[in-house]
Design a protein around this motif. Structure first.
Motif, short mmCIF file in Angstrom:
data_model
loop_
_atom_site.label_atom_id
_atom_site.label_comp_id
_atom_site.label_asym_id
_atom_site.label_seq_id
_atom_site.Cartn_x
_atom_site.Cartn_y
_atom_site.Cartn_z
N SER A 134 0.82 -1.20 0.00
CA SER A 134 0.00 0.00 0.00
C SER A 134 0.86 1.26 0.00
O SER A 134 0.61 2.20 -0.76
CB SER A 134 -0.93 -0.01 1.21
N THR A 135 1.89 1.30 0.82
CA THR A 135 2.78 2.46 0.88
C THR A 135 3.50 2.65 -0.44
O THR A 135 3.56 3.77 -0.98
CB THR A 135 3.79 2.30 2.03
N LEU A 136 4.04 1.59 -0.99
CA LEU A 136 4.76 1.66 -2.26
C LEU A 136 3.84 2.16 -3.38
O LEU A 136 4.20 3.06 -4.14
CB LEU A 136 5.32 0.28 -2.63
N VAL A 137 2.65 1.61 -3.45
CA VAL A 137 1.71 1.99 -4.51
C VAL A 137 1.17 3.41 -4.29
O VAL A 137 0.97 4.15 -5.25
CB VAL A 137 0.58 0.95 -4.63
N ASP A 138 0.97 3.81 -3.05
CA ASP A 138 0.50 5.17 -2.78
C ASP A 138 1.50 6.21 -3.28
O ASP A 138 1.14 7.18 -3.95
CB ASP A 138 0.25 5.38 -1.29
N VAL A 139 2.76 6.00 -2.95
CA VAL A 139 3.80 6.96 -3.34
C VAL A 139 3.96 6.98 -4.86
O VAL A 139 3.96 8.05 -5.49
CB VAL A 139 5.14 6.64 -2.65
N THR A 140 4.10 5.83 -5.47
CA THR A 140 4.27 5.79 -6.92
C THR A 140 2.98 6.19 -7.64
O THR A 140 3.03 6.75 -8.73
CB THR A 140 4.76 4.42 -7.39
N GLY A 141 1.85 5.92 -7.02
CA GLY A 141 0.56 6.32 -7.60
C GLY A 141 0.44 7.83 -7.71
O GLY A 141 -0.12 8.35 -8.68
N LEU A 142 0.94 8.54 -6.72
CA LEU A 142 0.93 10.01 -6.80
C LEU A 142 1.82 10.51 -7.94
O LEU A 142 1.48 11.48 -8.61
CB LEU A 142 1.38 10.62 -5.47
N LEU A 143 2.92 9.83 -8.16
CA LEU A 143 3.78 10.19 -9.29
C LEU A 143 3.03 9.98 -10.61
O LEU A 143 3.11 10.82 -11.52
CB LEU A 143 5.08 9.38 -9.28
N ILE A 144 2.32 8.88 -10.71
CA ILE A 144 1.51 8.62 -11.91
C ILE A 144 0.46 9.72 -12.06
O ILE A 144 0.30 10.29 -13.15
CB ILE A 144 0.85 7.23 -11.84
#
Length: 158
Positions: A134-144
């Motif tokens: 969840s943390t990994l996807v949240d951070v990279t999701g914001l970049l997306i």
């Protein structure tokens, strides 16, 4: 911080961040949980990673398209009643829609592949469960999200 200057002129994008973050984190956590369970039951092994990835691409894309359509409808509904997004509301709706597709697909892929990576490295796949994914996807999701917003709104709102 990299996107701070560009996003200052489109404050409504910050209000929509929770939708993006929760969608990516949830899809990643769900995929991770299912793969860890399948590994524990012996239903998938390390050699099945490509089959799992293909299925997650399909399911992540389908779920992302559904959520993206709902996000578009949400922006359209708010705009028709409250005029919250201004004259470029359709571009904002496309940003949300495309970001949801990308983030949910990314979350599904990361959530399903991290247990394989952990197992391959000799670690317990359960350690790549919900909080880490969840943390990994949240951070990279914001970049997306901010990248999509920059590409679509550059020269219009940004």
């Amino acid at each position: 911080e990299h996107f701070e200057e560009q996003m200052a002129s489109a404050i409504m994008l910050f209000a929509l961040m929770p939708v993006i973050i929760s969608s990516g984190g949830n899809s990643g956590s769900q995929a991770s949980t299912l793969i860890i369970q399948a590994m524990a039951l012996g239903e998938v092994t390390l050699s099945d990673w490509w089959r799992v990835m293909r299925r997650e691409i399909l399911s992540g894309l389908l779920l992302g398209l559904i959520l993206g359509a709902l996000g578009f409808i949400r922006i359209m509904a708010w705009q028709s009643f409250a005029h919250s997004y201004g004259e470029y509301w359709i571009l904002v709706a496309f940003v949300i829609s495309l970001s949801l597709v990308g983030v949910v697909l990314w979350g599904s892929l990361m959530g399903s592949m991290l247990p394989f990576v952990m197992k391959r490295l000799g670690a317990d796949p359960a350690s790549s469960s919900a909080p880490f994914v969840s943390t990994l996807v949240d951070v990279t999701g914001l970049l997306i999200y901010f990248t999509v917003a920059t590409l679509i709104l550059k020269g219009v709102l940004l």
